[in-house]
Design a protein around this motif. Structure first.
Motif, PDB file in Angstrom:
ATOM      1  N   ALA A  16       0.825  -1.208   0.000  1.00  0.00           N
ATOM      2  CA  ALA A  16       0.000   0.000   0.000  1.00  0.00           C
ATOM      3  C   ALA A  16       0.857   1.255   0.000  1.00  0.00           C
ATOM      4  O   ALA A  16       0.525   2.252  -0.656  1.00  0.00           O
ATOM      5  CB  ALA A  16      -0.923  -0.007   1.220  1.00  0.00           C
ATOM      6  N   LEU A  19       2.617   1.625  -3.552  1.00  0.00           N
ATOM      7  CA  LEU A  19       1.666   1.921  -4.624  1.00  0.00           C
ATOM      8  C   LEU A  19       0.854   3.182  -4.354  1.00  0.00           C
ATOM      9  O   LEU A  19       0.117   3.646  -5.233  1.00  0.00           O
ATOM     10  CB  LEU A  19       0.712   0.731  -4.816  1.00  0.00           C
ATOM     11  N   TYR A  21      -1.606   3.429  -2.345  1.00  0.00           N
ATOM     12  CA  TYR A  21      -3.012   3.046  -2.302  1.00  0.00           C
ATOM     13  C   TYR A  21      -3.678   3.614  -1.045  1.00  0.00           C
ATOM     14  O   TYR A  21      -3.213   3.392   0.068  1.00  0.00           O
ATOM     15  CB  TYR A  21      -3.129   1.519  -2.309  1.00  0.00           C
ATOM     16  N   MET A  23      -6.414   3.893   1.847  1.00  0.00           N
ATOM     17  CA  MET A  23      -7.259   2.946   2.575  1.00  0.00           C
ATOM     18  C   MET A  23      -8.154   3.696   3.536  1.00  0.00           C
ATOM     19  O   MET A  23      -7.845   4.804   3.976  1.00  0.00           O
ATOM     20  CB  MET A  23      -6.393   1.942   3.356  1.00  0.00           C
TER      21      MET A  23
END
Length: 453
Positions: A16, A19, A21, A23
């Motif tokens: 995470a 990348l 990403y 959440m």
């Protein structure tokens, strides 16, 4: 396989992070929490493996610094904001407490951040003793039936069983005693300045220099991953330690802050005041790596090493943490300055020093009983709960939160003085052993006669 399993716990957080990403709040807490768990196992294995080549006390000191690194990061952030915002003792004294708490201006916010730096630091220190020392003592005795831990002494009577500590821990306890004594003086200056930095950081440097001169001890109790890694030859064995320390330290440093802030956000969403969350919930999250590490050591019947780690963590928080936040503040301020705090934070420092004083009185005879662990926890948790009730107007008492802190400070100090008086022979032995350790490290003969363990 065990190493792979621990690394796998960190994989989702690494992915995470790389990348980018995003959440949700709950997912962030879960993923970062698993990363902290995996990193804690790696950190414990690295410290145990390092004992093959360096003194155990030094390996544990490194472990302690890495485990509390997130706490340094959080405090450094608040100290930096305080310095950058121009918070000084004189400027903050011109503002009302209400204006500072509300952060009405940039200066008010800076003064508030200065208070938060102290609040977070004192909260972390009290959690380490009230939850860490007490909880690990209870966990050690509870696990003794299956681990056959030789340090646990089973005694007849209600909560009389105890964990006996290696008397070599006298050095760490003596240094912590000196740091605790200095902490009582910190509020008298109205802030944390150069003198505090020089004394406290210097004290820790002296401690590290002392343990580096200790002999490397032979250990035959390592099992599992550390036993396997210790069988490696040089340079691969020390390289494996560096990799474990580096990777676990990176994971803890990057994952604990989102973990703590996620818990803070969940608390705030449920109506818990931000100041209370920053003082208690965030430090509880940032202390979790070292508590997990110590639990791993206890589970291997290495309770002495576990308590060494806890005491070393307390020592570096009481020295390096206090000393370095003043340096961070001055850098952000653009010149030398004293990190200010208000009367409430003075009381927070005093109660934290008093709790440390009482805890040292419990350990000065080189053991802690279940009864003592329960008292340590009850004193800690009742103060936190009563303070929370006062802040939330859930309890009406003819005292303020500040009065409560001073009252518990007096209680801790009085109880500590009473214990030290009753255990004056143990106290004499403790400082005698610490003095001998210092003389031995300096190449001189010890002067105190060892008492029977």
């Amino acid at each position: 396989m065990q190493i792979a399993g621990a690394v796998l716990l960190t994989a989702a957080w690494v992915g995470a992070s790389l990348l980018g990403y995003g959440m949700g709040r709950v997912t962030t807490v879960a993923v970062s929490g698993l990363a902290v768990l995996g990193a804690s196992f790696l950190l414990a294995w690295g410290a145990e493996t390092a004992e093959k080549d360096v003194p155990r006390a030094f390996a544990i000191a490194v472990l302690a610094v890495l485990a509390v690194a997130p706490e340094y990061a959080v405090d450094a952030l608040y100290a930096w904001n305080a310095g950058a915002g121009g918070a000084t003792i004189e400027a903050c004294s011109q503002l009302s407490p209400a204006a500072i708490d509300a952060g009405e201006t940039e200066l008010a916010r800076a003064c508030h951040d200065a208070n938060l730096a102290v609040a977070n630091m004192t909260g972390a220190n009290r959690i380490l003793i009230g939850v860490g020392w007490a909880g690990i003592a209870l966990f050690t005795v509870m696990r003794a039936s299956s681990t056959a831990d030789p340090a646990v002494v089973n005694r007849d009577g209600f909560l009389k069983s105890a964990v006996q500590l290696d008397r070599d821990i006298a050095t760490e306890i003596a240094f912590l005693f000196v740091a605790t004594g200095w902490a009582f003086l910190v509020p008298l200056g109205g802030g944390i300045g150069a003198l505090d930095t020089l004394f406290l950081v210097g004290l820790y440097v002296l401690y590290i220099g002392l343990v580096l001169k200790s002999d490397v001890e032979a250990h035959d109790h390592t099992v599992g991953v550390p036993e396997y890694l210790q069988s490696w030859s040089i340079p691969w064995r020390p390289l494996s330690v560096l990799v474990l320390f580096g990777y676990s330290g990176l994971m803890i440093f990057t994952a604990v802050e989102p973990f703590a802030h996620g818990l803070e956000a969940i608390g705030l969403a449920n109506g818990i005041p931000s100041f209370f969350m920053i003082q208690w919930v965030a430090p509880l999250a940032s202390e979790s790596p070292e508590l997990i590490v110590v639990a791993v050591l206890v589970n291997k019947a290495r309770s002495t090493a576990g308590f060494n780690a806890l005491i070393s963590s307390k020592l570096n928080q009481w020295t390096l943490l206090i000393g370095t936040i003043a340096v961070v503040y001055s850098i952000a301020f653009g010149g030398y300055g004293v990190l200010p705090f208000d009367a409430r934070q003075s009381a927070e420092i005093w109660i934290t020093a008093a709790q440390s004083f009482f805890a040292l009185a419990l350990l000065c005879n080189f053991e802690i009983s279940l009864r003592e662990a329960v008292v340590l926890f009850v004193l800690f948790i009742t103060q936190v709960l009563i303070e929370f009730a006062l802040i939330q107007d859930l309890l009406v008492l003819p005292i303020t939160s500040h009065d409560l802190l001073i009252g518990y400070t007096v209680l801790y100090v009085a109880a500590g003085l009473g214990l030290f008086f009753l255990r004056r022979e143990s106290l004499k032995e403790l400082f005698g052993r610490a003095t001998d350790a210092f003389r031995t490290a300096m190449g001189r003969e010890p002067v105190h006669v060892d008492q029977a363990d």
